[in-house]
Design a protein around this motif. Structure first.
Motif, PDB file in Angstrom:
ATOM      1  N   VAL A   1      13.190 104.410  33.613  1.00  0.00           N
ATOM      2  CA  VAL A   1      13.076 105.763  33.076  1.00  0.00           C
ATOM      3  C   VAL A   1      14.084 105.893  31.938  1.00  0.00           C
ATOM      4  CG1 VAL A   1      13.267 108.231  33.543  1.00  0.00           C
ATOM      5  CG2 VAL A   1      12.369 106.691  35.301  1.00  0.00           C
ATOM      6  N   LEU A   2      13.624 106.384  30.805  1.00  0.00           N
ATOM      7  CA  LEU A   2      14.461 106.481  29.610  1.00  0.00           C
ATOM      8  C   LEU A   2      15.122 107.840  29.493  1.00  0.00           C
ATOM      9  CD1 LEU A   2      11.909 104.945  27.094  1.00  0.00           C
ATOM     10  CD2 LEU A   2      13.639 103.724  28.443  1.00  0.00           C
ATOM     11  N   PHE A   3      16.313 107.842  28.912  1.00  0.00           N
ATOM     12  CA  PHE A   3      17.037 109.076  28.635  1.00  0.00           C
ATOM     13  C   PHE A   3      17.530 109.035  27.188  1.00  0.00           C
ATOM     14  CE2 PHE A   3      17.119 108.801  33.146  1.00  0.00           C
ATOM     15  CZ  PHE A   3      17.277 110.091  33.646  1.00  0.00           C
ATOM     16  N   GLY A   4      17.626 110.202  26.580  1.00  0.00           N
ATOM     17  CA  GLY A   4      18.171 110.278  25.235  1.00  0.00           C
ATOM     18  C   GLY A   4      18.402 111.718  24.838  1.00  0.00           C
ATOM     19  N   GLY A   5      19.393 111.929  23.979  1.00  0.00           N
ATOM     20  CA  GLY A   5      19.691 113.272  23.497  1.00  0.00           C
ATOM     21  C   GLY A   5      19.774 113.294  21.984  1.00  0.00           C
ATOM     22  N   SER A   6      19.293 114.383  21.372  1.00  0.00           N
ATOM     23  CA  SER A   6      19.289 114.518  19.912  1.00  0.00           C
ATOM     24  C   SER A   6      18.448 113.384  19.318  1.00  0.00           C
ATOM     25  CB  SER A   6      20.731 114.515  19.387  1.00  0.00           C
ATOM     26  OG  SER A   6      20.775 114.791  18.016  1.00  0.00           O
ATOM     27  N   TYR A   7      19.008 112.629  18.389  1.00  0.00           N
ATOM     28  CA  TYR A   7      18.277 111.482  17.832  1.00  0.00           C
ATOM     29  C   TYR A   7      17.858 110.521  18.946  1.00  0.00           C
ATOM     30  CZ  TYR A   7      17.939 106.836  15.625  1.00  0.00           C
ATOM     31  OH  TYR A   7      17.552 105.565  15.260  1.00  0.00           O
ATOM     32  N   GLY A   8      18.723 110.353  19.943  1.00  0.00           N
ATOM     33  CA  GLY A   8      18.386 109.493  21.073  1.00  0.00           C
ATOM     34  C   GLY A   8      17.191 110.018  21.853  1.00  0.00           C
ATOM     35  N   GLY A   9      17.040 111.342  21.915  1.00  0.00           N
ATOM     36  CA  GLY A   9      15.874 111.920  22.568  1.00  0.00           C
ATOM     37  C   GLY A   9      14.598 111.595  21.813  1.00  0.00           C
ATOM     38  N   MET A  10      14.679 111.636  20.487  1.00  0.00           N
ATOM     39  CA  MET A  10      13.527 111.238  19.678  1.00  0.00           C
ATOM     40  C   MET A  10      13.202 109.767  19.903  1.00  0.00           C
ATOM     41  SD  MET A  10      12.591 113.992  18.267  1.00  0.00           S
ATOM     42  CE  MET A  10      11.322 113.265  17.225  1.00  0.00           C
ATOM     43  N   LEU A  11      14.230 108.935  19.983  1.00  0.00           N
ATOM     44  CA  LEU A  11      14.004 107.513  20.252  1.00  0.00           C
ATOM     45  C   LEU A  11      13.277 107.306  21.578  1.00  0.00           C
ATOM     46  CD1 LEU A  11      17.381 105.856  19.140  1.00  0.00           C
ATOM     47  CD2 LEU A  11      15.132 105.538  18.088  1.00  0.00           C
ATOM     48  N   ALA A  12      13.707 108.059  22.601  1.00  0.00           N
ATOM     49  CA  ALA A  12      13.077 107.927  23.917  1.00  0.00           C
ATOM     50  C   ALA A  12      11.601 108.301  23.859  1.00  0.00           C
ATOM     51  CB  ALA A  12      13.818 108.795  24.932  1.00  0.00           C
ATOM     52  N   ALA A  13      11.286 109.393  23.133  1.00  0.00           N
ATOM     53  CA  ALA A  13       9.889 109.829  23.019  1.00  0.00           C
ATOM     54  C   ALA A  13       9.064 108.830  22.207  1.00  0.00           C
ATOM     55  CB  ALA A  13       9.836 111.213  22.375  1.00  0.00           C
ATOM     56  N   TRP A  14       9.619 108.394  21.074  1.00  0.00           N
ATOM     57  CA  TRP A  14       8.905 107.414  20.256  1.00  0.00           C
ATOM     58  C   TRP A  14       8.715 106.100  20.996  1.00  0.00           C
ATOM     59  CZ3 TRP A  14      12.743 108.759  15.821  1.00  0.00           C
ATOM     60  CH2 TRP A  14      12.297 109.903  15.156  1.00  0.00           C
ATOM     61  N   PHE A  15       9.723 105.714  21.781  1.00  0.00           N
ATOM     62  CA  PHE A  15       9.646 104.463  22.534  1.00  0.00           C
ATOM     63  C   PHE A  15       8.492 104.504  23.528  1.00  0.00           C
ATOM     64  CE2 PHE A  15      10.731 101.218  25.591  1.00  0.00           C
ATOM     65  CZ  PHE A  15      11.327 100.214  24.828  1.00  0.00           C
ATOM     66  N   ARG A  16       8.295 105.657  24.157  1.00  0.00           N
ATOM     67  CA  ARG A  16       7.183 105.785  25.107  1.00  0.00           C
ATOM     68  C   ARG A  16       5.837 105.580  24.406  1.00  0.00           C
ATOM     69  NH1 ARG A  16       6.057 104.939  29.474  1.00  0.00           N
ATOM     70  NH2 ARG A  16       4.810 106.791  29.952  1.00  0.00           N
ATOM     71  N   LEU A  17       5.749 105.992  23.148  1.00  0.00           N
ATOM     72  CA  LEU A  17       4.506 105.815  22.391  1.00  0.00           C
ATOM     73  C   LEU A  17       4.341 104.371  21.922  1.00  0.00           C
ATOM     74  CD1 LEU A  17       4.593 109.043  20.181  1.00  0.00           C
ATOM     75  CD2 LEU A  17       3.121 108.616  22.152  1.00  0.00           C
ATOM     76  N   LYS A  18       5.433 103.780  21.473  1.00  0.00           N
ATOM     77  CA  LYS A  18       5.378 102.427  20.905  1.00  0.00           C
ATOM     78  C   LYS A  18       5.312 101.343  21.966  1.00  0.00           C
ATOM     79  CE  LYS A  18       5.894  99.479  17.398  1.00  0.00           C
ATOM     80  NZ  LYS A  18       4.885  99.315  16.337  1.00  0.00           N
ATOM     81  N   TYR A  19       6.061 101.521  23.060  1.00  0.00           N
ATOM     82  CA  TYR A  19       6.131 100.502  24.109  1.00  0.00           C
ATOM     83  C   TYR A  19       5.875 101.140  25.481  1.00  0.00           C
ATOM     84  CZ  TYR A  19       8.658  98.015  20.363  1.00  0.00           C
ATOM     85  OH  TYR A  19       9.032  97.434  19.169  1.00  0.00           O
TER      86      TYR A  19
END
Length: 210
Positions: A181-199
């Motif tokens: 399960v991924l976690f991220g905040g601010s830019y890291g939150g965007m990374l977590a969301a994009w990561f779910r789409l990409k991988y």
């Protein structure tokens, strides 16, 4: 047998991991007595997660360029691990995708992961973003114009993708075990969301905060 189940008979272990994580989050937010890992005061001083849950510091050999056929060049990417709560080789992995800063700062201020980890029997991992903290691909020359071309979202997400695959294997996780399960905040939150789409195959959910 009755088709209904009383609340007292419901076992958390039968819930899908993303739903279980959401349930635990709601319980934490609704509990006024929950102890926040980043706000525990002893002797007049506030203690953060670095003091309360001291991590193991390690490094992973990350690939500098994931997208061009050139000679393999690697750099040490820092990550922090806390495994006291983990059900070895099968418990879930709570993984924070590092953003614009040294990873210790995010470790010290992401208390939710440490609150839910005991009930999930989870392993906690924080991975530092390339070009931040001590994860400098070219050392003190990392921010020179010719070297900063490798600082992209795509390269960073590829770092995390390869790390997750390697880390699960390194920890002895079976193919269908150690759900991440991924976690991220601010830019890291965007990374977590994009990561779910990409991988999407590398994690079962993400908590992306602003």
């Amino acid at each position: 047998m009755s088709s209904t189940m009383r609340h007292s008979e419901l076992s958390l272990s039968v819930l899908p991991l993303p739903l279980l994580l959401l349930l635990l989050l709601l319980l934490r937010l609704s509990s006024s007595s929950a102890a926040l890992a980043w706000n525990i005061v002893e002797g007049g001083a506030t203690q953060g997660a670095m003091e309360l849950f001291p991590p193991t510091v390690a490094h992973f050999n990350a690939t500098l360029d994931h997208f061009r056929y050139e000679a393999d060049v690697y750099f040490p990417q820092k990550y922090l691990v806390f495994d006291k709560f983990w059900r070895k080789s099968s418990g879930p992995i709570l993984l924070y995708l590092g953003n614009e800063g040294q990873i210790e700062d995010f470790y010290n201020n992401t208390g939710l992961m440490f609150e839910v980890a005991p009930e999930l029997e989870a392993l906690i991992v924080f991975v530092e973003h390339r070009y931040y903290g001590t994860t400098q691909p070219f050392g003190n020359k990392s921010l020179e114009p010719k070297n900063v071309v490798y600082l992209t979202i795509e390269q960073a997400m590829a770092d995390f993708a390869i790390f997750i695959d390697w880390f699960r294997t390194d920890r002895g996780c079976p193919i269908d075990g150690c759900k991440t399960v991924l976690f991220g905040g601010s830019y890291g939150g965007m990374l977590a969301a994009w990561f779910r789409l990409k991988y999407p195959h590398l994690s079962v959910g993400a908590l992306a905060a602003s």
